[in-house]
Design an enzyme around this catalytic site. Structure first.
Site, PDB file in Angstrom:
ATOM      1  N   GLY A 218      -0.819 -33.359  -2.410  1.00 26.05           N
ATOM      2  CA  GLY A 218       0.177 -32.951  -1.423  1.00 26.05           C
ATOM      3  C   GLY A 218      -0.280 -33.135   0.008  1.00 26.05           C
ATOM      4  O   GLY A 218      -1.172 -33.941   0.287  1.00 26.05           O
ATOM      5  N   VAL A 219       0.323 -32.355   0.912  1.00 23.93           N
ATOM      6  CA  VAL A 219       0.020 -32.477   2.339  1.00 23.93           C
ATOM      7  C   VAL A 219      -1.204 -31.646   2.717  1.00 23.93           C
ATOM      8  O   VAL A 219      -1.606 -30.756   1.987  1.00 23.93           O
ATOM      9  CB  VAL A 219       1.191 -31.972   3.219  1.00 23.93           C
ATOM     10  CG1 VAL A 219       2.241 -33.016   3.371  1.00 23.93           C
ATOM     11  CG2 VAL A 219       1.755 -30.665   2.731  1.00 23.93           C
ATOM     12  N   GLY A 220      -1.748 -31.920   3.899  1.00 22.75           N
ATOM     13  CA  GLY A 220      -2.763 -31.046   4.464  1.00 22.75           C
ATOM     14  C   GLY A 220      -4.159 -31.648   4.451  1.00 22.75           C
ATOM     15  O   GLY A 220      -4.402 -32.709   3.889  1.00 22.75           O
ATOM     16  N   GLY A 221      -5.070 -30.923   5.080  1.00 25.32           N
ATOM     17  CA  GLY A 221      -6.434 -31.394   5.238  1.00 25.32           C
ATOM     18  C   GLY A 221      -7.194 -31.448   3.920  1.00 25.32           C
ATOM     19  O   GLY A 221      -8.041 -32.324   3.720  1.00 25.32           O
ATOM     20  N   ILE A 222      -6.900 -30.508   2.998  1.00 24.28           N
ATOM     21  CA  ILE A 222      -7.686 -30.441   1.762  1.00 24.28           C
ATOM     22  C   ILE A 222      -7.453 -31.694   0.903  1.00 24.28           C
ATOM     23  O   ILE A 222      -8.412 -32.325   0.453  1.00 24.28           O
ATOM     24  CB  ILE A 222      -7.410 -29.136   0.989  1.00 24.28           C
ATOM     25  CG1 ILE A 222      -7.892 -27.954   1.846  1.00 24.28           C
ATOM     26  CG2 ILE A 222      -8.102 -29.136  -0.371  1.00 24.28           C
ATOM     27  CD1 ILE A 222      -7.359 -26.612   1.465  1.00 24.28           C
ATOM     28  N   GLU A 243       4.641 -37.177  -5.438  1.00 29.77           N
ATOM     29  CA  GLU A 243       5.869 -36.987  -4.665  1.00 29.77           C
ATOM     30  C   GLU A 243       5.757 -37.704  -3.329  1.00 29.77           C
ATOM     31  O   GLU A 243       6.624 -38.452  -2.917  1.00 29.77           O
ATOM     32  CB  GLU A 243       6.042 -35.482  -4.433  1.00 29.77           C
ATOM     33  CG  GLU A 243       7.160 -35.134  -3.500  1.00 29.77           C
ATOM     34  CD  GLU A 243       7.220 -33.637  -3.291  1.00 29.77           C
ATOM     35  OE1 GLU A 243       7.407 -32.919  -4.294  1.00 29.77           O
ATOM     36  OE2 GLU A 243       7.087 -33.173  -2.149  1.00 29.77           O
ATOM     37  N   LEU A 318      -0.690 -20.800   1.113  1.00 34.02           N
ATOM     38  CA  LEU A 318      -1.082 -20.037   2.310  1.00 34.02           C
ATOM     39  C   LEU A 318      -1.698 -18.680   1.975  1.00 34.02           C
ATOM     40  O   LEU A 318      -2.541 -18.188   2.706  1.00 34.02           O
ATOM     41  CB  LEU A 318       0.140 -19.825   3.207  1.00 34.02           C
ATOM     42  CG  LEU A 318       0.735 -21.097   3.823  1.00 34.02           C
ATOM     43  CD1 LEU A 318       2.098 -20.798   4.431  1.00 34.02           C
ATOM     44  CD2 LEU A 318      -0.202 -21.677   4.876  1.00 34.02           C
ATOM     45  N   GLY A 341       8.059 -29.658  -3.726  1.00 30.09           N
ATOM     46  CA  GLY A 341       7.923 -29.933  -5.157  1.00 30.09           C
ATOM     47  C   GLY A 341       6.811 -29.142  -5.811  1.00 30.09           C
ATOM     48  O   GLY A 341       6.377 -29.489  -6.916  1.00 30.09           O
TER      49      GLY A 341
END
Ligand SMILES: CC(=O)SCCNC(=O)CCNC(=O)[C@H](O)C(C)(C)COP(=O)(O)OP(=O)(O)OC[C@H]1O[C@@H](n2cnc3c(N)ncnc32)[C@H](O)[C@@H]1OP(=O)(O)O
Ligand SMILES: CCCC(=O)O
Length: 445
Positions: A218-222, A243, A318, A341
């Site tokens: 998915g999204v984000g730094g991780i 996705e 979060l 998703g």
């Protein structure tokens, strides 16, 4: 009439095209890189003239002009299916409204009339000789909106990457009411920098990854940090069924880790439902036969994911409470993101024979006053939105380890989650678990 003549007869200026919008209409701007930039500007010029026009968009990469020009919603009310960083302030300050979704259901919300749509305005690639305009680089749930719409206006932009799609990825000129030409740069998505903590979290995931598995990130730094770790690992022949095609995925391709050779569904093809990122990513997508886009209702559906033998899903969250409820959308009542998703992939990974889903987050959050808060909380009490209910909560990952929650009792969950909380908060979490009667007497006191 031949297609060229039909094209010329429908071609008009953005100002002429938006005359098709009427009072009370629901207008869909689709999503991300197919956002109609010139049409949005032209529609915004009608502020004060139109009444009660409702705009919808998903994962907005640019603040809509209808918000810039009409901040008090005289003519337009803006809604988002997935609050992006750009939407966040408007949603929290009451200038825009969020609409929760399960992403795999979105196309059906349109088709079944649950989400009315009168007009679709979107960016597409130039017409081919058969009269088709492609949006295969970003099919998302757009076909559902097109199926339901009464009027369709396209903004033709040759800068949009030309991709290959499995379906729900083009529109024929005979279905279009007005055509506007554009040459604006394609919108880009920010690529979050990788922090040290992201690398620590990602490192816990590495032992769970195997040669030949299929990934969704998915999204984000991780996820980006994980991409870097995988790129430096010995892993090979990974597959992609995701996705969101992002720069994180591109890193894996560049490192030669994704071949899609061992993928059971659509072998050889990296499958995605939406794409946004850098110009390098768009260049990679353009005319790339190793990639195949498909509508989200296909990509995110458990029927597809279960066909992938080792499907690993990695997304961000979060906060988590000691019962295993997962919040990925808000900090209390402060709205941050959307459900997207997340639940689709948790369910899909469960049914993949050797699948696994992970939700990642740092163990703490430091607020603007410098106060450190635990993201593992005794219970949600400030309006935090539950994105993933505890019954399906999968593995939660922080920089301190992994808590496996599926099939676990309340006390096992509390124990596993406290073990991955920041050490400074563990004692108070234990006391809370005791007070909530989810701490076993034989445990640490
Ligand atoms: C595209 C896909 O992900 S596909 C698959 C599934 N979809 C999902 O999982 C959707 C839900 N998940 C998400 O949207 C994301 O993974 C998130 C929001 C949970 C995490 O994304 P990240 O980019 O890693 O989060 P990050 O830690 O940067 O936080 C996002 C923002 O919220 C803010 N924030 C985070 N926690 C808090 C908090 N407790 N209080 C106030 N603000 C907070 C951050 O400061 C940051 O703000 P900024 O964007 O202005 O810098
Ligand atoms: C487009 C992003 C939606 C999601 O986070 O799932």
């Amino acid at each position: 009439m031949d297609y060229q003549s039909e094209y010329m007869s429908k071609r008009c200026t953005p100002q002429q095209a938006v005359q098709l919008i009427r009072d009370g209409d629901w207008v869909d701007y689709t999503q991300g890189i197919t956002f109609p930039q010139l049409l949005d500007e032209a529609l915004a010029e009608r502020t004060g003239e139109l009444a009660d026009v409702k705009i919808r968009c998903m994962f907005c990469l640019k603040r809509p002009q209808i918000l810039e020009k009409d901040p008090h919603s005289v003519s337009f009310t803006y809604h988002t299916w997935h609050s992006s960083q750009i939407d966040r302030r408007d949603v929290n300050e009451g200038r825009a409204y969020f609409a929760p979704i399960q992403y795999s259901h979105l196309a059906e919300y349109y088709r079944r009339g649950m989400a009315p749509v009168d007009v679709v305005m979107m960016t597409v690639s130039p017409m081919d000789r058969h009269g088709n305009f492609s949006f295969a680089c970003n099919p998302s749930a757009t076909q559902g909106a097109l199926d339901a719409a009464d009027r369709i206006i396209v903004e033709v932009n040759p800068n949009l990457p030309e991709a290959y799609g499995l379906g729900g990825d083009f529109i024929h000129i005979s279905d279009i009411d007005a055509i506007v030409e554009s040459d604006v740069p394609v919108l880009m998505a920010p690529n979050p920098p990788v922090q040290e903590i992201d690398k620590k979290i990602a490192a816990w995931l590495l032992p769970y990854l195997k040669d030949g598995m299929t990934l969704q990130i998915g999204v984000g730094g991780i996820p980006n940090a994980l991409g870097m770790l995988i790129a430096d690992s010995d892993l090979k022949d990974l597959g992609m069924h995701t996705e969101y095609l992002s720069d994180g995925c591109l890193k894996l391709y560049e490192a030669g880790k994704i071949t899609n050779r061992r993928k059971e569904l659509l072998p050889g093809k990296g499958v995605y439902g939406t794409c946004a990122g850098s110009t390098e990513l768009y260049d990679f997508v353009d005319h790339n036969r190793a990639l195949l886009s498909a509508p989200i209702e296909y990509v995110n559906h458990v029927d597809q994911i279960r066909q992938l033998n080792q499907f690993v899903s990695i997304n961000g969250c979060l906060a988590v409470d000691l019962y295993g409820q997962v919040c990925s959308e808000s900090a209390g009542l402060w709205h941050i993101s959307g459900s997207g998703g997340q639940v689709d992939f948790i369910s899909g990974a469960f049914w993949s024979p050797h699948g696994q889903a992970f939700l990642t987050m740092p163990s703490t959050y430091t607020d603007r006053q410098g106060i450190v808060h635990s993201r593992i909380q005794p219970f949600f009490s400030h309006g935090d939105i539950v994105t993933t209910v505890r019954a399906i909560a999968p593995c939660i990952v922080t920089e301190y380890g992994i808590a496996e929650l599926e099939g676990r009792t309340t006390w096992q969950r509390a124990e596993a989650l406290i073990a991955i909380a920041h050490p400074d908060f563990r004692e108070s979490l234990i006391r809370a678990a005791e007070a909530q009667h989810i701490w076993r007497a034989s445990h640490k006191r």
